[in-house]
Scaffold this active site. Structure first.
Site, PDB file in Angstrom:
ATOM      1  N   ARG A 128       0.810  -1.234   0.000  1.00  0.00           N
ATOM      2  CA  ARG A 128       0.000   0.000   0.000  1.00  0.00           C
ATOM      3  C   ARG A 128       0.841   1.281   0.000  1.00  0.00           C
ATOM      4  NH1 ARG A 128      -2.985  -3.388   3.337  1.00  0.00           N
ATOM      5  NH2 ARG A 128      -4.840  -4.132   2.255  1.00  0.00           N
ATOM      6  N   LYS A 150       3.789  11.779 -10.922  1.00  0.00           N
ATOM      7  CA  LYS A 150       2.956  10.953 -11.804  1.00  0.00           C
ATOM      8  C   LYS A 150       3.684   9.635 -12.022  1.00  0.00           C
ATOM      9  CE  LYS A 150       0.230  13.952 -14.785  1.00  0.00           C
ATOM     10  NZ  LYS A 150       0.064  14.424 -16.166  1.00  0.00           N
ATOM     11  N   GLU A 192      10.879  18.541 -23.954  1.00  0.00           N
ATOM     12  CA  GLU A 192      10.139  18.814 -22.714  1.00  0.00           C
ATOM     13  C   GLU A 192      10.615  20.125 -22.075  1.00  0.00           C
ATOM     14  OE1 GLU A 192       7.519  17.375 -21.469  1.00  0.00           O
ATOM     15  OE2 GLU A 192       7.450  15.311 -22.208  1.00  0.00           O
ATOM     16  N   LYS A 233       7.693  23.669 -13.601  1.00  0.00           N
ATOM     17  CA  LYS A 233       6.848  22.556 -13.164  1.00  0.00           C
ATOM     18  C   LYS A 233       6.558  22.653 -11.666  1.00  0.00           C
ATOM     19  CE  LYS A 233       6.046  17.684 -13.709  1.00  0.00           C
ATOM     20  NZ  LYS A 233       6.328  16.469 -14.452  1.00  0.00           N
ATOM     21  N   GLU A 243      -3.700  17.274 -10.961  1.00  0.00           N
ATOM     22  CA  GLU A 243      -4.135  17.596 -12.333  1.00  0.00           C
ATOM     23  C   GLU A 243      -5.646  17.790 -12.462  1.00  0.00           C
ATOM     24  OE1 GLU A 243      -1.787  16.141 -15.971  1.00  0.00           O
ATOM     25  OE2 GLU A 243      -3.694  15.108 -16.179  1.00  0.00           O
ATOM     26  N   ARG A 247      -2.385  21.943 -13.915  1.00  0.00           N
ATOM     27  CA  ARG A 247      -1.328  20.963 -14.229  1.00  0.00           C
ATOM     28  C   ARG A 247      -1.495  20.437 -15.654  1.00  0.00           C
ATOM     29  NH1 ARG A 247       1.643  16.265 -10.659  1.00  0.00           N
ATOM     30  NH2 ARG A 247       2.933  15.537 -12.385  1.00  0.00           N
ATOM     31  N   ASN A 251       0.691  19.346 -20.311  1.00  0.00           N
ATOM     32  CA  ASN A 251       0.414  18.416 -21.412  1.00  0.00           C
ATOM     33  C   ASN A 251       0.462  19.098 -22.780  1.00  0.00           C
ATOM     34  OD1 ASN A 251       0.023  16.308 -19.599  1.00  0.00           O
ATOM     35  ND2 ASN A 251      -2.119  16.864 -19.280  1.00  0.00           N
ATOM     36  N   HIS A 254       0.904  17.059 -25.840  1.00  0.00           N
ATOM     37  CA  HIS A 254       0.899  15.648 -25.444  1.00  0.00           C
ATOM     38  C   HIS A 254      -0.267  14.831 -25.990  1.00  0.00           C
ATOM     39  CE1 HIS A 254       4.243  16.670 -22.955  1.00  0.00           C
ATOM     40  NE2 HIS A 254       4.278  15.496 -22.371  1.00  0.00           N
ATOM     41  N   HIS A 258       0.765  11.523 -27.839  1.00  0.00           N
ATOM     42  CA  HIS A 258       0.437  10.143 -27.464  1.00  0.00           C
ATOM     43  C   HIS A 258      -0.117   9.383 -28.665  1.00  0.00           C
ATOM     44  CE1 HIS A 258       0.191  10.914 -22.838  1.00  0.00           C
ATOM     45  NE2 HIS A 258       1.393  11.033 -23.324  1.00  0.00           N
ATOM     46  N   HIS A 270       8.861   9.637 -27.151  1.00  0.00           N
ATOM     47  CA  HIS A 270       7.950  10.586 -26.506  1.00  0.00           C
ATOM     48  C   HIS A 270       8.350  12.046 -26.791  1.00  0.00           C
ATOM     49  CE1 HIS A 270       5.124  12.188 -23.678  1.00  0.00           C
ATOM     50  NE2 HIS A 270       6.087  12.763 -22.985  1.00  0.00           N
TER      51      HIS A 270
END
Ligand code: GLY
Length: 373
Positions: A128, A150, A192, A233, A243, A247, A251, A254, A258, A270
């Protein structure tokens, strides 16, 4: 050494500096609130490429952690997006069980974005949740994916559809690692970094363009600009860790990226896909009249910056195919998709585009490129 403090649900430091790997044992002790590593197991998770280049048990990182008293266990997995899946996570958690890891032990993600995402996710679910530390070995992971918590893996339906927010205890970036990166891997990080510039600090963009190609072999200035990108960031994730709002600005490029990665079966990486996505969305935003009329020609500004590093132009995928994949992406919620676009240099905005309008929007980004399809 550069030290950037990240304030999310937990606080941690992003440390950047030459030679930090050698003092990683002490840094990890401090980050975990320990006076010594005695009695604590650390699992270093790397892909086979990183293990081949830097070593496993015999790496500088493992040596420094062992010198600080930690009991170090190394796990290596086959790299690449195709292995960023639940099978790899299951292999890692089996490895942790076999080596009797408990909640007071921790993981160390030593590698690029894929390694960081997988390791962070394994850490988030093992017992956990156990702590983990990010040790990025690529520019892309240093400027973006290692920061902000993330974590996750892909499944057959798309990228990063399974995951959790799980913040690292520290990020340790030693730019000496950049020396072994190919030009393409450096460009992935550059994409990025430039993205962060377009979102919140155009000095990153202007400095990068001034340096041009020289920047790719200038570790000191790369690290300085990488730190600026992390600062962009930092400000965003401090305000919106999960997000729910701004946030999503991170992206930029992005959603289309993707789709490009998926349609190319991940032969387009990427960072390169993000650069292509930024070109397309800058055009689409201009064609849709979303950009600030006083901003100048955002598509041209975007191109000039990306061309300074000879980023490839857009691939030959149709608006229909790009849209089909994007609508499976997790950013499609209900009847619309959140799209981030450059509003003016250094400022991006978010717009919800209805699903049935998305293809036309993407097509406008392709067709103003002279490539109507
Ligand atoms: N890479 C985008 C984010 O961390 O939100």
């Amino acid at each position: 050494m550069i030290n950037i403090e990240i304030n999310t649900s937990s606080r941690y430091e992003v440390l950047m500096g030459e030679g930090l790997l050698e003092s990683s044992g002490d840094i990890v002790c401090r980050a975990l609130g320990l006076s010594s590593g005695e009695g604590t197991r650390l699992g270093i998770i790397s892909d086979e490429n990183v293990t081949r280049i830097y070593g496993g048990d015999d790496s500088i990182l493992a040596g420094s952690l062992r010198d600080a008293g930690f009991s170090v266990h190394c796990f290596s997995f086959p790299g690449g997006e195709h292995n960023k899946n639940l099978d790899t996570v299951s292999n890692i958690t089996d490895f942790l069980c076999e080596n009797h890891f408990t909640r007071s032990d921790a993981l160390v993600a030593f590698g690029g974005g894929i390694t960081g995402d997988i390791t962070g996710f394994a850490a988030s679910i093992y017992m956990r949740g156990i702590p983990f530390i990010q040790v990025p070995s690529t520019l892309l992971s240093a400027v973006d994916s290692s920061v902000g918590g993330k974590t996750g893996v892909n499944n057959s339906y798309g990228k990063n559809l399974i995951g959790a927010f799980h913040q690292p205890e520290a990020v340790i970036f030693d730019p000496t690692l950049l020396k072994t990166l190919s030009r393409d891997l450096l460009l992935d990080g550059m994409a990025e970094m430039l993205k962060a510039g377009f979102i919140g600090d155009m000095s990153i963009v202007s400095e990068a363009v001034d340096f041009g190609e020289r920047l790719l072999s200038d570790g000191e200035n790369l690290t300085r600009l990488a730190a600026k990108a992390v600062a962009v960031k930092r400000d965003i994730v401090a305000e919106d860790e999960k997000e729910k709002g701004n946030r999503r600005l991170l992206n930029l490029g992005h959603t289309i990226a993707h789709s490009i990665e998926t349609l190319s079966d991940f032969s387009i990486s990427h960072g390169h896909a993000v650069a292509m996505g930024m070109r397309i969305i800058a055009r689409a935003a201009a064609a849709q009249g979303w950009t600030d009329p006083a901003a100048g020609d955002m598509p041209q500004i975007t191109d000039e910056v990306l061309n300074a590093f000879a980023f490839p132009e857009i691939p030959d995928f149709s608006a229909e195919d790009l849209t089909r994949i994007a609508l499976h992406d997790k950013k499609a919620h209900g009847g619309s998709v959140s799209i981030v676009y450059p509003y003016r240099p250094g400022e991006c905005r978010i717009i919800d585009v209805e699903n049935n309008r998305l293809e036309a929007v993407i097509a406008s980004g392709l067709c103003t490129y002279g490539k109507e399809r």
